[in-house]
Design a protein around this motif. Structure first.
Motif, PDB file in Angstrom:
ATOM      1  N   ALA A  12      -2.244  -6.588  -4.973  1.00  0.00           N
ATOM      2  CA  ALA A  12      -3.284  -6.964  -4.014  1.00  0.00           C
ATOM      3  C   ALA A  12      -3.939  -8.283  -4.408  1.00  0.00           C
ATOM      4  O   ALA A  12      -4.461  -8.408  -5.519  1.00  0.00           O
ATOM      5  N   TRP A  53      -3.359   0.049  -3.823  1.00  0.00           N
ATOM      6  CA  TRP A  53      -3.178  -1.245  -3.186  1.00  0.00           C
ATOM      7  C   TRP A  53      -2.526  -2.108  -4.274  1.00  0.00           C
ATOM      8  O   TRP A  53      -3.203  -2.666  -5.129  1.00  0.00           O
ATOM      9  N   ALA A  97       0.822  -1.208   0.000  1.00  0.00           N
ATOM     10  CA  ALA A  97       0.000   0.000   0.000  1.00  0.00           C
ATOM     11  C   ALA A  97       0.858   1.260   0.000  1.00  0.00           C
ATOM     12  O   ALA A  97       1.876   1.322   0.693  1.00  0.00           O
ATOM     13  N   PHE A 104      -3.810   3.935   5.332  1.00  0.00           N
ATOM     14  CA  PHE A 104      -4.538   2.780   4.810  1.00  0.00           C
ATOM     15  C   PHE A 104      -5.031   1.921   5.978  1.00  0.00           C
ATOM     16  O   PHE A 104      -4.318   1.749   6.967  1.00  0.00           O
ATOM     17  N   VAL A 158      -7.386  -1.917   6.778  1.00  0.00           N
ATOM     18  CA  VAL A 158      -8.065  -3.113   6.277  1.00  0.00           C
ATOM     19  C   VAL A 158      -9.026  -3.592   7.367  1.00  0.00           C
ATOM     20  O   VAL A 158      -8.631  -3.775   8.518  1.00  0.00           O
ATOM     21  N   LEU A 197     -11.443  -2.130   2.312  1.00  0.00           N
ATOM     22  CA  LEU A 197     -10.177  -1.413   2.211  1.00  0.00           C
ATOM     23  C   LEU A 197     -10.476   0.077   2.278  1.00  0.00           C
ATOM     24  O   LEU A 197     -11.249   0.597   1.465  1.00  0.00           O
TER      25      LEU A 197
END
Length: 148
Positions: free
Chosen positions: A143, A140, A73, A88, A90, A124
């Motif tokens: 990914a 990302w 990221a 970022f 998750v 995300l």
């Protein structure tokens, strides 16, 4: 058991048109998503990934048993003039499992490795962390969601 299968975010189907047998982007619950091949973060080139705005949320329904999400990221190389930083995160089933520090344009991509065993959804999120008057693109990179 079946071997793990990697689903690249750059080639995920969007849920209204998908067959619901693997991970799919929930278009009506997600921000703008640019599925890409050959993107750059922190002077490093990556084969595939997704790029989003600096304030975004991408919802993915897993539709099968998945074990992990992995990515790199960072601020996308197309944001050359930006002075902003982003963060970022998750989430899986509404619970935050990982968060980066503040990342700017020149920063290298950070490794993301999140377990998904027993989870049904992945989200995300990218948020502005500080400064900046210009738009910032966040990526990302590489990914992949690993599923059975």
């Amino acid at each position: 058991p079946k071997p793990a299968q990697g689903f690249q975010l750059a080639s995920l189907a969007h849920s209204p048109y998908g067959n619901h047998t693997g991970p799919e982007v929930q278009t009506w619950r997600s921000s703008w998503v640019w599925q890409r091949w050959g993107l750059e973060v922190g002077d490093r080139r990556f084969g595939h990934g997704i790029t989003v705005n600096s304030r975004s949320s991408v919802e993915i329904t897993l539709n099968r048993q998945c074990g992990a999400f992995s990515a790199r990221a960072g601020v996308d190389g197309l944001s050359v003039l930006t002075d902003a930083t982003v963060r970022f995160s998750v989430y899986a089933d509404g619970q935050r499992l990982w968060q980066s520090g503040a990342l700017g344009y020149r920063d290298p991509a950070v490794a993301v490795q999140v377990p998904l065993t027993g989870r049904t959804s992945l989200r995300l999120v990218v948020e502005r962390a500080g400064g900046g008057s210009l738009p910032t693109l966040a990526s990302w990179a590489d990914a992949v969601i690993s599923c059975r």
